[in-house]
Design a protein around this motif. Structure first.
Motif: not given
Lengths: 177, 135
Positions: A1-24
């Protein structure tokens, strides 16, 4: 479980960045928010187009809701906007006043003659001084000014039918109340 | 003949020198204008300063600044005049206020978070554990 979250964090950060860039991507950097919205419209007195020595004063508009449309004969985007202004003038819902920005009287009059005149009155700003007071940095720009003489809305660039129906008309209804 | 040519060259030289007009009657004021307009953004071509831009609006604004300086206004008064009309965007150095707080302090915040994460990782490694994100 811990491992899965560890791999999900970069993905979530990436999606947030994509969201901002798309808005821009969909922001227009040329639309600079005007500090004048909510402030009293700068007073001015200027010669009326085609009326020789007569002048128009913004003070005459106290107690009325009006539209100040900054335009020029040399501005292609103003030509795109022109039919919308004509349609608006025809409804008689609002008094449209023009400010002929850094233009010659002869050329401005020729344009109005050829394409029709949606304006109650056109004041002239040959040296662009009034334009500076209103924070104009590109034409067309349009200001909605309320009965107390306060700028309630600024449109940078041409008024499209969509902007007219979704922003300006509802605002006018509210202001006229 | 040589003398005549020399005279001709000299005369034409002075004629050229005469054509290069001084930039302004008041060099001190021009220097002030130049310094200030390098801090201001031209709103038409947004990545140019007011000093660099040839846009008609930039010209008008420089003229307006010149007039106000001649009237004895301070640099701050002139900048306030422009900000009142065009907003903070006209300044290349954004002021610190609630709108720009993230811009000014965001990098320090990121640095702090990064430092904190690094501290945690190093501490875990030092204590012989394998790093595993806990949250």
């Amino acid at each position: 479980m811990n491992r899965a979250i560890k791999f999900l964090i970069p993905l979530i950060l990436f999606l947030i960045a994509v969201g901002f860039l798309a808005k821009g991507l969909f922001l227009d950097p040329h639309e600079v928010p005007s500090p004048l919205v909510g402030k009293p419209a700068p007073r001015f007195q200027a010669p009326i187009l085609g009326e020789g020595s007569k002048t128009f004063s913004s003070e005459e508009m106290k107690g009325k809701v009006w539209l100040l449309n900054v335009w020029a004969s040399w501005c292609p985007a103003c030509r795109d906007e022109h039919p919308v202004l004509m349609a608006m003038a025809k409804t008689g819902q609002i008094a449209i006043y023009g400010l002929d920005y850094k233009d010659t009287d002869a050329e401005a009059q020729a344009v109005l003659k050829e394409h029709g005149n949606p304006y109650n009155t056109v004041a002239t700003d040959a040296d662009g001084k009034i334009g500076i007071d209103y924070g104009v940095y590109g034409v067309p720009e349009t200001y909605v000014i309320d009965k107390a003489g306060v700028i309630r809305y600024k449109q940078i660039g041409p008024i499209t039918e969509e902007i007219l129906l979704t922003k300006i008309v509802p605002l006018l209804k509210e202001l006229e109340r | 003949m040589k003398k005549l040519l020399l005279i001709f060259l000299l005369v034409s030289g002075t004629a050229f020198a005469g054509e290069a007009k001084p930039l302004a009657e008041d060099p001190a004021l021009e220097a002030r204008l130049k310094a200030m307009s390098q801090e201001l953004r031209c709103l038409v071509c947004q990545n140019q300063t007011l000093a660099d831009s040839d846009a008609p609006l930039a010209e008008d604004l420089r003229r307006e600044i010149r007039t106000q300086m001649r009237e004895g206004k301070s640099d701050q008064e002139v900048i306030d005049y422009l900000v009142a009309r065009y907003g903070d965007f006209v300044r290349y150095r954004p002021p610190v206020n609630s709108h720009t707080a993230l811009l000014w302090f965001g990098p320090f915040l990121l640095l702090f978070i990064g430092g904190f994460v690094l501290y945690r990782v190093l501490k875990k490694q030092a204590s012989g554990e394998r790093f595993e994100a806990e949250d």
